[in-house]
Design a protein around this motif. Structure first.
Motif, PDB file in Angstrom:
ATOM      1  N   ARG A  30      34.648  45.589  48.490  1.00 17.85           N
ATOM      2  CA  ARG A  30      34.906  44.121  48.594  1.00 17.85           C
ATOM      3  C   ARG A  30      33.951  43.004  48.311  1.00 17.85           C
ATOM      4  N   SER A  31      32.770  43.260  48.711  1.00 17.91           N
ATOM      5  CA  SER A  31      31.643  42.522  48.515  1.00 17.91           C
ATOM      6  C   SER A  31      31.254  42.554  46.967  1.00 17.91           C
ATOM      7  N   THR A  32      31.441  43.688  46.402  1.00 16.67           N
ATOM      8  CA  THR A  32      31.102  43.738  44.863  1.00 16.67           C
ATOM      9  C   THR A  32      32.312  43.040  44.114  1.00 16.67           C
ATOM     10  N   THR A  33      33.596  43.243  44.589  1.00 14.61           N
ATOM     11  CA  THR A  33      34.550  42.272  43.945  1.00 14.61           C
ATOM     12  C   THR A  33      34.368  40.989  44.122  1.00 14.61           C
ATOM     13  N   LEU A  34      33.975  40.361  45.214  1.00 16.31           N
ATOM     14  CA  LEU A  34      33.814  38.943  45.579  1.00 16.31           C
ATOM     15  C   LEU A  34      32.715  38.648  44.685  1.00 16.31           C
ATOM     16  N   ALA A  35      31.652  39.299  44.452  1.00 20.25           N
ATOM     17  CA  ALA A  35      30.590  39.085  43.441  1.00 20.25           C
ATOM     18  C   ALA A  35      30.969  38.907  41.763  1.00 20.25           C
ATOM     19  N   ALA A  36      31.843  39.811  41.726  1.00 20.46           N
ATOM     20  CA  ALA A  36      32.469  39.765  40.211  1.00 20.46           C
ATOM     21  C   ALA A  36      33.088  38.621  39.913  1.00 20.46           C
ATOM     22  N   VAL A  37      33.584  37.730  40.923  1.00 24.14           N
ATOM     23  CA  VAL A  37      34.472  36.734  40.393  1.00 24.14           C
ATOM     24  C   VAL A  37      33.780  35.315  41.018  1.00 24.14           C
ATOM     25  N   ALA A  38      32.523  35.380  41.627  1.00 26.53           N
ATOM     26  CA  ALA A  38      31.878  34.271  42.175  1.00 26.53           C
ATOM     27  C   ALA A  38      31.768  33.098  41.026  1.00 26.53           C
ATOM     28  N   GLY A  39      32.119  31.889  41.508  1.00 23.96           N
ATOM     29  CA  GLY A  39      32.033  30.867  40.706  1.00 23.96           C
ATOM     30  C   GLY A  39      33.209  30.533  39.336  1.00 23.96           C
ATOM     31  N   LEU A  40      33.973  31.387  39.316  1.00 24.87           N
ATOM     32  CA  LEU A  40      34.901  31.146  38.372  1.00 24.87           C
ATOM     33  C   LEU A  40      35.843  29.951  38.682  1.00 24.87           C
ATOM     34  N   ASN A  41      36.517  29.486  37.578  1.00 20.15           N
ATOM     35  CA  ASN A  41      37.005  28.131  37.672  1.00 20.15           C
ATOM     36  C   ASN A  41      38.794  28.783  37.403  1.00 20.15           C
ATOM     37  N   VAL A  42      39.535  27.868  37.473  1.00 23.41           N
ATOM     38  CA  VAL A  42      40.863  28.135  37.299  1.00 23.41           C
ATOM     39  C   VAL A  42      41.260  28.426  35.902  1.00 23.41           C
ATOM     40  N   ILE A  56      42.695  37.533  35.666  1.00 26.20           N
ATOM     41  CA  ILE A  56      41.591  37.887  36.700  1.00 26.20           C
ATOM     42  C   ILE A  56      42.194  37.284  38.134  1.00 26.20           C
ATOM     43  N   GLY A  57      42.952  36.217  38.256  1.00 25.63           N
ATOM     44  CA  GLY A  57      43.690  35.672  39.195  1.00 25.63           C
ATOM     45  C   GLY A  57      44.815  36.853  39.799  1.00 25.63           C
ATOM     46  N   GLU A  96      55.086  40.835  32.984  1.00 24.07           N
ATOM     47  CA  GLU A  96      55.314  39.450  32.402  1.00 24.07           C
ATOM     48  C   GLU A  96      55.440  38.504  33.482  1.00 24.07           C
ATOM     49  N   ARG A  97      56.137  38.831  34.307  1.00 26.36           N
ATOM     50  CA  ARG A  97      56.310  37.988  35.698  1.00 26.36           C
ATOM     51  C   ARG A  97      54.921  37.660  36.293  1.00 26.36           C
ATOM     52  N   SER A  98      54.107  38.478  36.490  1.00 25.34           N
ATOM     53  CA  SER A  98      52.603  38.224  37.098  1.00 25.34           C
ATOM     54  C   SER A  98      52.062  37.345  36.080  1.00 25.34           C
ATOM     55  N   ARG A  99      52.132  37.302  34.687  1.00 31.59           N
ATOM     56  CA  ARG A  99      51.387  36.409  33.712  1.00 31.59           C
ATOM     57  C   ARG A  99      52.083  34.974  33.538  1.00 31.59           C
ATOM     58  N   ARG A 100      53.487  35.070  34.104  1.00 31.27           N
ATOM     59  CA  ARG A 100      54.070  33.776  34.150  1.00 31.27           C
ATOM     60  C   ARG A 100      53.875  32.820  35.379  1.00 31.27           C
ATOM     61  N   GLU A 101      53.782  33.830  36.569  1.00 36.21           N
ATOM     62  CA  GLU A 101      54.201  33.256  37.808  1.00 36.21           C
ATOM     63  C   GLU A 101      52.569  33.078  38.646  1.00 36.21           C
ATOM     64  N   ILE A 102      51.545  33.810  38.183  1.00 36.83           N
ATOM     65  CA  ILE A 102      50.252  33.774  38.977  1.00 36.83           C
ATOM     66  C   ILE A 102      49.325  32.959  38.189  1.00 36.83           C
ATOM     67  N   ARG A 103      49.465  31.690  38.551  1.00 34.62           N
ATOM     68  CA  ARG A 103      48.546  30.768  37.432  1.00 34.62           C
ATOM     69  C   ARG A 103      48.300  29.591  38.418  1.00 34.62           C
ATOM     70  N   GLY A 104      47.366  28.830  38.073  1.00 34.17           N
ATOM     71  CA  GLY A 104      47.030  27.474  38.650  1.00 34.17           C
ATOM     72  C   GLY A 104      46.215  27.679  39.664  1.00 34.17           C
ATOM     73  N   ASN A 105      45.862  28.678  40.538  1.00 32.52           N
ATOM     74  CA  ASN A 105      45.384  28.685  41.731  1.00 32.52           C
ATOM     75  C   ASN A 105      43.667  28.937  41.567  1.00 32.52           C
ATOM     76  N   ASP A 106      43.017  28.242  42.387  1.00 31.43           N
ATOM     77  CA  ASP A 106      41.556  28.392  42.416  1.00 31.43           C
ATOM     78  C   ASP A 106      41.115  29.436  43.054  1.00 31.43           C
ATOM     79  N   LEU A 107      39.866  29.710  42.954  1.00 33.42           N
ATOM     80  CA  LEU A 107      39.235  30.991  43.604  1.00 33.42           C
ATOM     81  C   LEU A 107      39.391  31.064  45.000  1.00 33.42           C
ATOM     82  N   ALA A 108      39.286  29.874  45.884  1.00 35.60           N
ATOM     83  CA  ALA A 108      39.581  30.051  47.167  1.00 35.60           C
ATOM     84  C   ALA A 108      40.785  30.508  47.491  1.00 35.60           C
ATOM     85  N   TYR A 109      41.898  30.151  46.729  1.00 36.85           N
ATOM     86  CA  TYR A 109      43.133  30.566  47.021  1.00 36.85           C
ATOM     87  C   TYR A 109      43.342  32.051  47.095  1.00 36.85           C
TER      88      TYR A 109
END
Length: 187
Positions: A30-42, A56-57, A96-109
């Motif tokens: 988990r630590s390496t996963t979080l490091a891989a996404v650190a600082g990403l924007n929406v 990535i989201g 396709e559903r994930s590509r359509r629905e999982i969007r617009g969330n920030d990293l904290a989410y």
């Protein structure tokens, strides 16, 4: 997660010896996963490399959804309920559903969802012993597995998607920083 012990696979306070080792490995992954996404924007989290790619989201949501599935399978010996399928469906499917629905969330989410799911996992693992890890069931078409394998699979699954995340991060950065092409002028 104790950052001082991420590279020392061993016991973790509050868990039996083998479950502690498993938790230790899960914490490291988990630590390496979080490091891989650190600082990403929406925009980076939502970036789709092509029509078949996942963002990535979506991959982060999928990591959490898979863990929810294994919670149901191992802690409650059941499949996901209809409510759980509705709540996690797009994240489970990676289509396709994930590509359509999982969007617009920030990293904290995404981090909050991962942490909420992991907190349940750790609480449940803390209630079990090493004999539980050895308990056998079937997986897929009658393959014998034990709970240890199932939870090993959870963090192996996360590692696989972490590799995809790292690959996508590089491409998202390049694509999102490239200057837009100027429209051709009619002469």
């Amino acid at each position: 997660m104790n950052q001082d012990h991420l590279y020392l696979i061993g016991g973790v306070d509050g868990f039996t010896p083998q479950i502690g080792r498993l938790v230790s490995m899960m914490n490291s992954v988990r630590s390496t996963t979080l490091a891989a996404v650190a600082g990403l924007n929406v925009n980076e989290l939502d970036y789709l490399h092509d029509a078949q790619s996942n963002s990535i989201g979506a991959l982060l949501a999928h990591i959490a959804a898979a863990e929810v599935g294994y919670q149901a399978a191992t802690f409650h010996t059941r499949d996901l309920t209809e409510d759980e399928r509705r709540a996690w469906g797009a994240a489970i499917s990676l289509d396709e559903r994930s590509r359509r629905e999982i969007r617009g969330n920030d990293l904290a989410y995404y981090i909050q969802r991962l942490e909420q799911v992991r907190a349940i996992t750790l609480a449940e693992l803390g209630r079990r012993d090493d004999q539980w890890l050895e308990r056998e069931t079937t997986f897929g078409p009658g393959t014998r597995v034990n709970n240890y394998f199932k939870w090993f699979h959870v963090f192996g699954h996360e590692l696989n998607h972490r590799g995809q995340i790292r690959w996508l991060r590089v491409r998202a950065a390049a694509a999102l920083s490239a200057p837009a092409s100027a429209p051709e002028l009619e002469t």
